[in-house]
Enzyme design. Structure first.
Site, PDB file in Angstrom:
ATOM      1  N   HIS A   1      -3.433   7.068   2.772  1.00  0.00           N
ATOM      2  CA  HIS A   1      -3.830   5.807   2.140  1.00  0.00           C
ATOM      3  C   HIS A   1      -5.223   5.434   2.662  1.00  0.00           C
ATOM      4  O   HIS A   1      -5.487   5.533   3.855  1.00  0.00           O
ATOM      5  CB  HIS A   1      -2.808   4.723   2.489  1.00  0.00           C
ATOM      6  CG  HIS A   1      -3.272   3.357   2.138  1.00  0.00           C
ATOM      7  ND1 HIS A   1      -3.797   3.047   0.905  1.00  0.00           N
ATOM      8  CD2 HIS A   1      -3.320   2.202   2.869  1.00  0.00           C
ATOM      9  CE1 HIS A   1      -4.132   1.774   0.891  1.00  0.00           C
ATOM     10  NE2 HIS A   1      -3.859   1.240   2.068  1.00  0.00           N
TER      11      HIS A   1
ATOM     12  N   ASN B   1     -10.137  -0.120  -0.375  1.00  0.00           N
ATOM     13  CA  ASN B   1      -8.675  -0.031  -0.293  1.00  0.00           C
ATOM     14  C   ASN B   1      -8.083  -0.543  -1.610  1.00  0.00           C
ATOM     15  O   ASN B   1      -8.147  -1.736  -1.900  1.00  0.00           O
ATOM     16  CB  ASN B   1      -8.205  -0.888   0.898  1.00  0.00           C
ATOM     17  CG  ASN B   1      -6.696  -0.903   1.056  1.00  0.00           C
ATOM     18  OD1 ASN B   1      -5.946  -0.491   0.179  1.00  0.00           O
ATOM     19  ND2 ASN B   1      -6.234  -1.409   2.191  1.00  0.00           N
TER      20      ASN B   1
ATOM     21  N   CYS C   1       0.819  -1.225   0.000  1.00  0.00           N
ATOM     22  CA  CYS C   1       0.000   0.000   0.000  1.00  0.00           C
ATOM     23  C   CYS C   1       0.846   1.266   0.000  1.00  0.00           C
ATOM     24  O   CYS C   1       0.349   2.347  -0.324  1.00  0.00           O
ATOM     25  CB  CYS C   1      -0.936   0.011   1.194  1.00  0.00           C
ATOM     26  SG  CYS C   1      -2.014  -1.424   1.246  1.00  0.00           S
TER      27      CYS C   1
END
Ligand code: UT7
Length: 325
Positions: free
Chosen positions: A252, A282, A112
């Protein structure tokens, strides 16, 4: 010499998977997912969409905005944990799709945090004068490695790509500081066991569902909040700034509760925190560049604004970047 973000772009698949759709797949509810994660829906790639095709669409949008021709690119980095192939890199596939014949191209694997890592790498090459123009892309088709039988993780993830064109310019605006950190002692909190040299494809690998994401969500959650706060404070202090100086915080998009917790710890007011997790879930390395492109195209970003980009994910790997817009 500063690394200026001169164009942004993004691309997501058309297909939407809502929480209500998920209710029919696993034992969950829209209410649980919404209150625990803030996610309402996510995008899912069709059979003929790959990481490279999403990356190419996002990259073309960014190049168009920047008015930069593919031939002007000196470097292309794709941050991804879902490459089209183990090798060659998705960046070389993207290079070929764009006809960016003068660039070097490679992938970065930092889960990520991949976009933050890639941005940091490009910034160093630009500041040293080694390269002038670069394309940084975060792109994922996570739906192919999500275990759609695992209600603990399948609700979180989505597919998409975001891109930024970076150019070296004598300017007060551009990337100010970057910070990267990793902690391999927690590698097994979030990972994909196979395929790889440890678990090459076999019937056992398939039967044991080793090709799908394994995640200890609760542990990841706690570490994410602490690490993202640390990254934000480090990168801000490197520029003699505090969170009070931030005009837009783009974290994020892992979980709305993680985002809220960091915003609170940093004392960044809600209206300065960019959130789109409700629509995309996500998307790993793609989440920050998709959010950046949305904010940019909405006209939210004003010249002189201070942006704080901040990520955390598998590895563990985390990091942050400050940008003067
Ligand atoms: O990009 C970085 C990568 N990942 C992350 O940042 C993920 C970080 N973690 C998270 O977002 C959260 O940990 C999750 C959303 C994955 C889970 O939320 P949580 O609040 O940590 O829930 P939990 O795992 O502690 O589970 C609480 C309860 C459990 O039931 P019991 O044991 O209390 O009876 C779970 O079995 O919720 C249950 N549960 C569910 N219930 C309905 C877990 N998943 C679901 C579900 N629907 N989908």
């Amino acid at each position: 010499m500063r690394s200026r973000i001169v164009g942004t772009g993004s691309a997501v698949p058309d297909r939407i998977l809502t929480n209500h759709d998920l209710e029919k797949m696993v034992d969950t509810s829209d209410e649980w997912i919404t209150t625990r994660t803030g996610i309402k829906e996510r995008r899912i790639a069709s059979a003929d969409e790959f990481t490279s095709t999403l990356a190419t669409r996002a990259a073309k949008n960014a190049l168009q905005m920047a008015g930069v021709s593919p031939a002007d690119l000196d470097m292309i980095i794709v941050a991804t944990v879902t490459p089209d192939y183990p090798f060659p890199s998705t960046a070389t596939l993207l290079q070929n799709n764009l006809g960016a014949t003068n660039a070097s191209a490679f992938d970065v694997s930092a889960a990520c945090s991949g976009f933050i890592y890639a941005l940091s790498i490009v910034d160093k090459f630009i500041r040293t004068g080694t390269i002038k123009t670069a394309l940084v892309v975060g792109a994922e088709v996570l739906s192919r490695i999500v275990d759609w039988n695992d209600r603990n993780s399948c609700l979180l993830f989505g597919d998409g790509a975001g891109a930024a064109v970076i150019r070296g310019e004598e300017s007060v605006s551009g990337i100010l500081d970057t910070y990267m950190k990793s902690d391999g002692s927690h590698w097994d909190l979030l990972y994909q066991p196979a395929p790889g040299s440890r678990n090459p494809v076999s019937q056992t690998v398939i039967d044991e569902r080793l090709t799908f994401i394994r995640m200890q969500g609760n542990e990841v959650f706690k570490l994410a909040v602490r690490a993202m706060e640390e990254a934000a404070l480090k990168v801000l202090s490197a520029g003699n700034m505090t969170a009070a100086d931030v005009d837009l915080f783009i974290p994020h998009q892992a979980n709305r509760r993680i985002i809220d917790a960091i915003g609170k710890r940093l004392e960044v007011p809600d209206e300065k925190v960019y959130v789109n997790i409700d629509r995309f879930g996500n998307t790993s390395s793609a989440s920050i560049p998709i959010a950046l492109d949305e904010a940019n195209r909405k006209g939210v970003l004003q010249p002189g604004n201070l942006l704080l980009l901040d990520a955390f994910g598998g590895g563990l790997a985390w990091g942050a970047v400050t940008v003067r817009w």
